[in-house]
Scaffold this motif. Structure first.
Motif, PDB file in Angstrom:
ATOM      1  N   ALA A 112      -4.766 -11.070   4.805  1.00 38.64           N
ATOM      2  CA  ALA A 112      -4.283 -10.095   3.821  1.00 38.64           C
ATOM      3  C   ALA A 112      -5.177  -8.862   3.825  1.00 38.64           C
ATOM      4  N   PRO A 113      -4.625  -7.662   4.108  1.00 42.17           N
ATOM      5  CA  PRO A 113      -5.448  -6.448   4.116  1.00 42.17           C
ATOM      6  C   PRO A 113      -6.018  -6.134   2.740  1.00 42.17           C
ATOM      7  N   GLY A 114      -7.220  -5.613   2.755  1.00 46.80           N
ATOM      8  CA  GLY A 114      -7.846  -5.145   1.510  1.00 46.80           C
ATOM      9  C   GLY A 114      -8.534  -3.822   1.783  1.00 46.80           C
ATOM     10  N   PRO A 115      -8.961  -3.130   0.724  1.00 47.24           N
ATOM     11  CA  PRO A 115      -9.662  -1.871   0.947  1.00 47.24           C
ATOM     12  C   PRO A 115     -11.051  -2.108   1.522  1.00 47.24           C
ATOM     13  N   ALA A 116     -11.591  -1.110   2.193  1.00 46.21           N
ATOM     14  CA  ALA A 116     -13.002  -1.136   2.588  1.00 46.21           C
ATOM     15  C   ALA A 116     -13.700  -0.133   1.674  1.00 46.21           C
ATOM     16  N   ALA A 117     -14.528  -0.646   0.782  1.00 43.56           N
ATOM     17  CA  ALA A 117     -15.161   0.211  -0.224  1.00 43.56           C
ATOM     18  C   ALA A 117     -16.649  -0.087  -0.286  1.00 43.56           C
ATOM     19  N   VAL A 118     -17.395   0.881  -0.797  1.00 39.06           N
ATOM     20  CA  VAL A 118     -18.818   0.649  -1.055  1.00 39.06           C
ATOM     21  C   VAL A 118     -19.036   0.771  -2.555  1.00 39.06           C
ATOM     22  N   VAL A 119     -19.486  -0.328  -3.160  1.00 42.81           N
ATOM     23  CA  VAL A 119     -19.800  -0.356  -4.589  1.00 42.81           C
ATOM     24  C   VAL A 119     -21.276  -0.017  -4.749  1.00 42.81           C
ATOM     25  N   LEU A 148     -13.844   4.029   1.125  1.00 36.97           N
ATOM     26  CA  LEU A 148     -14.278   4.739   2.340  1.00 36.97           C
ATOM     27  C   LEU A 148     -13.134   5.464   3.032  1.00 36.97           C
ATOM     28  N   ALA A 149     -13.460   6.587   3.652  1.00 40.64           N
ATOM     29  CA  ALA A 149     -12.478   7.396   4.365  1.00 40.64           C
ATOM     30  C   ALA A 149     -12.327   6.909   5.805  1.00 40.64           C
ATOM     31  N   GLU A 150     -11.207   7.267   6.371  1.00 37.37           N
ATOM     32  CA  GLU A 150     -10.948   7.003   7.793  1.00 37.37           C
ATOM     33  C   GLU A 150     -12.142   7.451   8.641  1.00 37.37           C
ATOM     34  N   GLY A 151     -12.537   6.656   9.601  1.00 42.29           N
ATOM     35  CA  GLY A 151     -13.627   7.035  10.501  1.00 42.29           C
ATOM     36  C   GLY A 151     -15.011   6.653   9.991  1.00 42.29           C
ATOM     37  N   LEU A 168      -9.908   3.750   4.289  1.00 45.87           N
ATOM     38  CA  LEU A 168     -10.099   2.687   5.275  1.00 45.87           C
ATOM     39  C   LEU A 168      -9.695   1.342   4.668  1.00 45.87           C
ATOM     40  N   ALA A 169      -9.051   0.516   5.476  1.00 45.26           N
ATOM     41  CA  ALA A 169      -8.685  -0.837   5.036  1.00 45.26           C
ATOM     42  C   ALA A 169      -9.266  -1.852   6.024  1.00 45.26           C
ATOM     43  N   TYR A 170      -9.179  -3.128   5.646  1.00 43.50           N
ATOM     44  CA  TYR A 170      -9.821  -4.184   6.452  1.00 43.50           C
ATOM     45  C   TYR A 170      -8.945  -5.429   6.457  1.00 43.50           C
ATOM     46  N   ALA A 171      -8.637  -5.912   7.622  1.00 39.41           N
ATOM     47  CA  ALA A 171      -7.910  -7.186   7.765  1.00 39.41           C
ATOM     48  C   ALA A 171      -8.190  -7.751   9.147  1.00 39.41           C
ATOM     49  N   GLN A 172      -8.099  -9.070   9.246  1.00 39.40           N
ATOM     50  CA  GLN A 172      -8.364  -9.757  10.522  1.00 39.40           C
ATOM     51  C   GLN A 172      -9.682  -9.309  11.141  1.00 39.40           C
ATOM     52  N   ARG A 173     -10.666  -9.042  10.229  1.00 39.66           N
ATOM     53  CA  ARG A 173     -12.023  -8.637  10.611  1.00 39.66           C
ATOM     54  C   ARG A 173     -12.040  -7.321  11.400  1.00 39.66           C
ATOM     55  N   ARG A 174     -11.052  -6.472  11.124  1.00 41.22           N
ATOM     56  CA  ARG A 174     -10.990  -5.152  11.764  1.00 41.22           C
ATOM     57  C   ARG A 174     -10.691  -4.081  10.725  1.00 41.22           C
ATOM     58  N   PHE A 206      -8.869  -0.445   9.686  1.00 40.05           N
ATOM     59  CA  PHE A 206      -7.707   0.377  10.039  1.00 40.05           C
ATOM     60  C   PHE A 206      -7.379   1.284   8.852  1.00 40.05           C
ATOM     61  N   THR A 207      -6.384   2.171   9.028  1.00 39.26           N
ATOM     62  CA  THR A 207      -5.983   3.032   7.911  1.00 39.26           C
ATOM     63  C   THR A 207      -4.473   2.937   7.704  1.00 39.26           C
ATOM     64  N   GLY A 208      -4.015   3.506   6.602  1.00 38.34           N
ATOM     65  CA  GLY A 208      -2.585   3.524   6.307  1.00 38.34           C
ATOM     66  C   GLY A 208      -1.905   4.769   6.851  1.00 38.34           C
ATOM     67  N   LYS A 209      -2.476   5.343   7.916  1.00 40.22           N
ATOM     68  CA  LYS A 209      -1.957   6.592   8.489  1.00 40.22           C
ATOM     69  C   LYS A 209      -0.475   6.489   8.854  1.00 40.22           C
ATOM     70  N   HIS A 210      -0.088   5.326   9.387  1.00 38.18           N
ATOM     71  CA  HIS A 210       1.301   5.148   9.821  1.00 38.18           C
ATOM     72  C   HIS A 210       2.283   5.268   8.661  1.00 38.18           C
TER      73      HIS A 210
END
Ligand SMILES: Cc1cc2nc3c(=O)[nH]c(=O)nc-3n(C[C@H](O)[C@H](O)[C@H](O)COP(=O)(O)O)c2cc1C
Length: 169
Positions: free
Chosen positions: A14-21, A73-76, A149-155, A157-161
């Motif tokens: 399940a994708p989740g956000p990649a964030a820094v708290v 976090l932002a893309e890249g 930035l998002a995170y799933a399957q240990r990778r 990605f972004t919602g650019k699509h």
């Protein structure tokens, strides 16, 4: 109870956000960690939550400060996500950050975030080996034209699509 590896595989699907708290501890030191366990809770009042390991240094700082900031976090910025996924004392080295104007919350990573939410702690609820930290959002902003930035399957990605999907409607 379910096997740990199967539990991890389900959660990784399940994708989740990649964030820094982030938070600033009683000693004045900035702390921060990468999380994917962040979500919206309530609109009125505006609440969000994050789930932090009981051994997290950032959790200690949040408990002391009574406030924290979620930096989406932002893309890249995969490198920033990996920097904050360590226990290193130098996580903030080379990062540009500001303090929320409201006077509550942890450092805002202005160059690395697509959005941020500064929060006052509303509740801290024990849950297994983690603590659920619920915060009232007291300040925040989202950048236009900046994909988070998002995170799933240990990778990462972004919602650019999403742009091309929306264009079909
Ligand atoms: C993509 C990703 C997501 C993570 N999500 C969480 C999370 O939701 N909660 C958590 O406690 N740790 C999470 N971690 C692990 C922490 O970032 C890591 O344990 C960090 O070193 C803790 O730092 P601290 O003790 O200085 O706060 C995640 C790591 C990565 C790479």
């Amino acid at each position: 109870m379910i096997n740990t590896d199967i539990f991890k595989a389900i959660m990784a699907a399940a994708p989740g956000p990649a964030a820094v708290v982030t938070a600033t501890g009683a000693d004045g030191r900035t702390q921060g960690l990468t999380v994917s366990a962040v979500c919206s809770v309530s609109l009125d009042p505006p609440l969000i939550l994050t789930c932090l390991d009981r051994g997290s240094n950032t959790l200690k700082a949040i408990e002391q400060a009574g406030s924290f900031t979620v930096n989406y976090l932002a893309e890249g910025r995969e490198d920033v996500a990996m920097d904050f996924a360590t226990k290193s004392d130098s996580k903030f080295d080379g990062k540009v950050f500001i303090t929320p104007a409201v006077g509550l919350g942890g450092p805002v990573l202005i160059q690395d975030s697509a959005a941020y939410a500064a929060c006052e702690v509303a509740q801290i609820v024990p849950a297994g080996d983690h603590m659920i930290v619920v915060g009232t959002v007291v300040e925040g902003a989202a950048k236009d034209d900046c994909h988070a930035l998002a995170y799933a399957q240990r990778r990462f990605f972004t919602g650019k699509h999403l742009e091309s999907n929306l264009a079909l409607n």
